[in-house]
Each structure stands twice: as structure tokens, then as C-alpha cells.
Design a protein around this motif. Structure first.
Motif, PDB file in Angstrom:
ATOM      1  N   GLY A  44       0.815  -1.208   0.000  1.00 38.61           N
ATOM      2  CA  GLY A  44       0.000   0.000   0.000  1.00 38.61           C
ATOM      3  C   GLY A  44       0.849   1.258   0.000  1.00 38.61           C
ATOM      4  N   LEU A  45       1.912   1.258   0.804  1.00 42.16           N
ATOM      5  CA  LEU A  45       2.796   2.423   0.844  1.00 42.16           C
ATOM      6  C   LEU A  45       3.520   2.615  -0.488  1.00 42.16           C
ATOM      7  CD1 LEU A  45       4.294   2.096   4.434  1.00 42.16           C
ATOM      8  CD2 LEU A  45       2.665   3.801   3.615  1.00 42.16           C
ATOM      9  N   ILE A  46       3.909   1.548  -1.114  1.00 38.42           N
ATOM     10  CA  ILE A  46       4.553   1.642  -2.429  1.00 38.42           C
ATOM     11  C   ILE A  46       3.578   2.226  -3.442  1.00 38.42           C
ATOM     12  CG2 ILE A  46       5.476   0.278  -4.346  1.00 38.42           C
ATOM     13  CD1 ILE A  46       6.733  -1.556  -2.193  1.00 38.42           C
ATOM     14  N   LEU A  47       2.336   1.750  -3.423  1.00 34.78           N
ATOM     15  CA  LEU A  47       1.336   2.267  -4.357  1.00 34.78           C
ATOM     16  C   LEU A  47       1.057   3.750  -4.125  1.00 34.78           C
ATOM     17  CD1 LEU A  47      -1.208  -0.685  -4.516  1.00 34.78           C
ATOM     18  CD2 LEU A  47       0.360   0.083  -6.297  1.00 34.78           C
ATOM     19  N   VAL A  48       0.951   4.161  -2.867  1.00 37.92           N
ATOM     20  CA  VAL A  48       0.727   5.577  -2.556  1.00 37.92           C
ATOM     21  C   VAL A  48       1.907   6.410  -3.048  1.00 37.92           C
ATOM     22  CG1 VAL A  48       0.559   7.239  -0.651  1.00 37.92           C
ATOM     23  CG2 VAL A  48      -0.843   5.174  -0.628  1.00 37.92           C
ATOM     24  N   GLY A  49       3.117   5.919  -2.856  1.00 38.32           N
ATOM     25  CA  GLY A  49       4.301   6.631  -3.341  1.00 38.32           C
ATOM     26  C   GLY A  49       4.320   6.758  -4.856  1.00 38.32           C
ATOM     27  N   LEU A  50       3.955   5.683  -5.561  1.00 39.47           N
ATOM     28  CA  LEU A  50       3.903   5.741  -7.024  1.00 39.47           C
ATOM     29  C   LEU A  50       2.847   6.721  -7.513  1.00 39.47           C
ATOM     30  CD1 LEU A  50       4.355   1.985  -7.977  1.00 39.47           C
ATOM     31  CD2 LEU A  50       5.926   3.860  -8.457  1.00 39.47           C
ATOM     32  N   ILE A  51       1.683   6.693  -6.884  1.00 35.62           N
ATOM     33  CA  ILE A  51       0.614   7.620  -7.275  1.00 35.62           C
ATOM     34  C   ILE A  51       1.061   9.058  -7.047  1.00 35.62           C
ATOM     35  CG2 ILE A  51      -1.711   8.413  -6.662  1.00 35.62           C
ATOM     36  CD1 ILE A  51      -2.387   5.423  -6.165  1.00 35.62           C
ATOM     37  N   ALA A  52       1.713   9.317  -5.903  1.00 33.90           N
ATOM     38  CA  ALA A  52       2.194  10.667  -5.613  1.00 33.90           C
ATOM     39  C   ALA A  52       3.247  11.094  -6.632  1.00 33.90           C
ATOM     40  CB  ALA A  52       2.759  10.726  -4.193  1.00 33.90           C
ATOM     41  N   ALA A  53       4.141  10.191  -6.996  1.00 33.95           N
ATOM     42  CA  ALA A  53       5.176  10.528  -7.980  1.00 33.95           C
ATOM     43  C   ALA A  53       4.559  10.840  -9.336  1.00 33.95           C
ATOM     44  CB  ALA A  53       6.176   9.385  -8.087  1.00 33.95           C
ATOM     45  N   PHE A  54       3.595  10.038  -9.781  1.00 32.27           N
ATOM     46  CA  PHE A  54       2.937  10.289 -11.063  1.00 32.27           C
ATOM     47  C   PHE A  54       2.148  11.600 -11.031  1.00 32.27           C
ATOM     48  CE2 PHE A  54       3.244   5.571 -11.795  1.00 32.27           C
ATOM     49  CZ  PHE A  54       4.148   5.670 -12.852  1.00 32.27           C
ATOM     50  N   ALA A  55       1.476  11.861  -9.915  1.00 30.86           N
ATOM     51  CA  ALA A  55       0.697  13.101  -9.795  1.00 30.86           C
ATOM     52  C   ALA A  55       1.628  14.312  -9.832  1.00 30.86           C
ATOM     53  CB  ALA A  55      -0.107  13.081  -8.497  1.00 30.86           C
ATOM     54  N   LEU A  56       2.748  14.223  -9.138  1.00 28.73           N
ATOM     55  CA  LEU A  56       3.706  15.326  -9.144  1.00 28.73           C
ATOM     56  C   LEU A  56       4.278  15.536 -10.547  1.00 28.73           C
ATOM     57  CD1 LEU A  56       5.269  17.417  -7.478  1.00 28.73           C
ATOM     58  CD2 LEU A  56       6.994  15.669  -7.081  1.00 28.73           C
ATOM     59  N   GLY A  57       4.603  14.461 -11.232  1.00 29.64           N
ATOM     60  CA  GLY A  57       5.099  14.561 -12.596  1.00 29.64           C
ATOM     61  C   GLY A  57       4.057  15.171 -13.525  1.00 29.64           C
ATOM     62  N   TYR A  58       2.818  14.807 -13.344  1.00 37.26           N
ATOM     63  CA  TYR A  58       1.729  15.359 -14.167  1.00 37.26           C
ATOM     64  C   TYR A  58       1.585  16.854 -13.937  1.00 37.26           C
ATOM     65  CZ  TYR A  58      -2.966  16.135 -15.986  1.00 37.26           C
ATOM     66  OH  TYR A  58      -4.036  16.621 -16.674  1.00 37.26           O
ATOM     67  N   LEU A  59       1.598  17.268 -12.649  1.00 40.31           N
ATOM     68  CA  LEU A  59       1.452  18.687 -12.320  1.00 40.31           C
ATOM     69  C   LEU A  59       2.634  19.501 -12.833  1.00 40.31           C
ATOM     70  CD1 LEU A  59       0.029  18.416  -8.703  1.00 40.31           C
ATOM     71  CD2 LEU A  59      -1.206  19.053 -10.792  1.00 40.31           C
ATOM     72  N   VAL A  60       3.835  18.971 -12.753  1.00 40.49           N
ATOM     73  CA  VAL A  60       5.007  19.669 -13.271  1.00 40.49           C
ATOM     74  C   VAL A  60       4.899  19.791 -14.787  1.00 40.49           C
ATOM     75  CG1 VAL A  60       7.502  19.489 -13.605  1.00 40.49           C
ATOM     76  CG2 VAL A  60       6.536  19.087 -11.349  1.00 40.49           C
ATOM     77  N   GLY A  61       4.406  18.758 -15.441  1.00 41.23           N
ATOM     78  CA  GLY A  61       4.247  18.799 -16.897  1.00 41.23           C
ATOM     79  C   GLY A  61       3.212  19.789 -17.344  1.00 41.23           C
ATOM     80  N   ILE A  62       2.150  19.982 -16.583  1.00 45.31           N
ATOM     81  CA  ILE A  62       1.100  20.943 -16.927  1.00 45.31           C
ATOM     82  C   ILE A  62       1.614  22.376 -16.787  1.00 45.31           C
ATOM     83  CG2 ILE A  62      -1.088  21.903 -16.141  1.00 45.31           C
ATOM     84  CD1 ILE A  62      -2.056  19.149 -15.589  1.00 45.31           C
ATOM     85  N   SER A  63       2.406  22.645 -15.741  1.00 45.63           N
ATOM     86  CA  SER A  63       2.845  24.006 -15.471  1.00 45.63           C
ATOM     87  C   SER A  63       3.887  24.509 -16.482  1.00 45.63           C
ATOM     88  CB  SER A  63       3.412  24.113 -14.058  1.00 45.63           C
ATOM     89  OG  SER A  63       4.595  23.332 -13.946  1.00 45.63           O
ATOM     90  N   ARG A  64       4.443  23.675 -17.282  1.00 47.24           N
ATOM     91  CA  ARG A  64       5.449  24.128 -18.264  1.00 47.24           C
ATOM     92  C   ARG A  64       4.844  24.533 -19.529  1.00 47.24           C
ATOM     93  NH1 ARG A  64      10.993  20.889 -17.535  1.00 47.24           N
ATOM     94  NH2 ARG A  64      11.204  21.357 -15.381  1.00 47.24           N
TER      95      ARG A  64
END
Length: 131
Positions: free
Chosen positions: A111-131
């Protein structure tokens, strides 16, 4: 031959997935190679202990057929090879409980691994949108 290869080959033999030439070679190896014979016995035992057990009559027939093979008979000076009849009389190990601490710890780690992966993907998505 590595243990993994030996177990895979033993599984192919036990499940009848070999052609005639491979099967004959495997049967010769059962006679000569104790480690391969042990691998065949291990695969047969795993099948016996699997969740999808056959009815006892089917297992008795399989056990009798395997025990009757010439390869399973003792040779001069060799101790008796393992038999399936002894293993068939042993109770199956208990299935792990959902309340088992090890199972809960593994589920928590996943569960912790999945939460970490989701957070990493969400952060990558948000960084990609802001550029």
C-alpha cells in the motif's frame, strides 16, 4: 543445470508437456540423477498440496502410477527412493490467515509503495502541466 531449470524441466515431465524424446531422456535422468528425481518429487508434492486438489482416488492413482515406474525402484546399493505414499499421508500445511502479522505487514508495504507511485505520477503530471 541450475535449480530453476531443473524444476522447470521436472514440471514439464510431471505435467506431460514433453515430446517422446524429451520424456525418455527425462526418465533416464530420473534413474541416474538424484537431484532431478528429487525435483520431480518436489513438483509432484507441490501439485498435491495445491489449492485445487484432486479427489483422493485420483491422487492414489497418480501416486501408484508414479511409484510403479522403474525409475522409482531402488537400485543395488541405493537407499529406497522417496515415495509419494508417505507424503500423501501427511496433512497439508495450514493456509495463511488474513490476520497473520506477516500478511498485514506485506499489505501495508504494498500500500505504501502504491501511494508513493501515485504521488510521484501526480507530481510529474502537475510539473508537466505548469510548463
Amino acid at each position: 543445470m541450475s535449480d530453476t531449470d531443473r524444476l522447470a524441466r521436472a514440471g514439464n515431465y510431471v505435467f506431460g508437456l514433453m515430446d517422446e524424446a524429451e520424456r525418455e531422456r527425462a526418465e533416464r535422468d530420473i534413474e541416474r540423477d538424484a537431484s532431478f528425481r528429487d525435483a520431480v518429487m518436489e513438483i509432484a508434492e507441490r501439485v498435491r498440496l495445491s489449492k485445487t486438489r484432486a479427489d483422493p482416488h485420483t491422487w492414489d492413482a497418480v501416486s501408484a502410477a508414479l511409484s510403479a515406474l522403474p525409475q522409482m525402484q531402488p537400485r543395488n546399493g541405493e537407499p529406497n527412493p522417496p515415495t509419494l505414499a508417505k507424503a500423501a499421508n501427511q496433512p497439508a500445511p495450514p493456509l495463511p490467515s488474513l490476520l497473520d502479522r506477516t500478511g498485514r505487514r506485506d499489505a501495508l508495504q504494498i500500500g505504501l509503495i502504491l501511494v508513493g507511485l501515485i504521488a510521484a505520477f501526480a507530481l510529474g503530471y502537475l510539473v508537466g502541466i505548469s510548463r
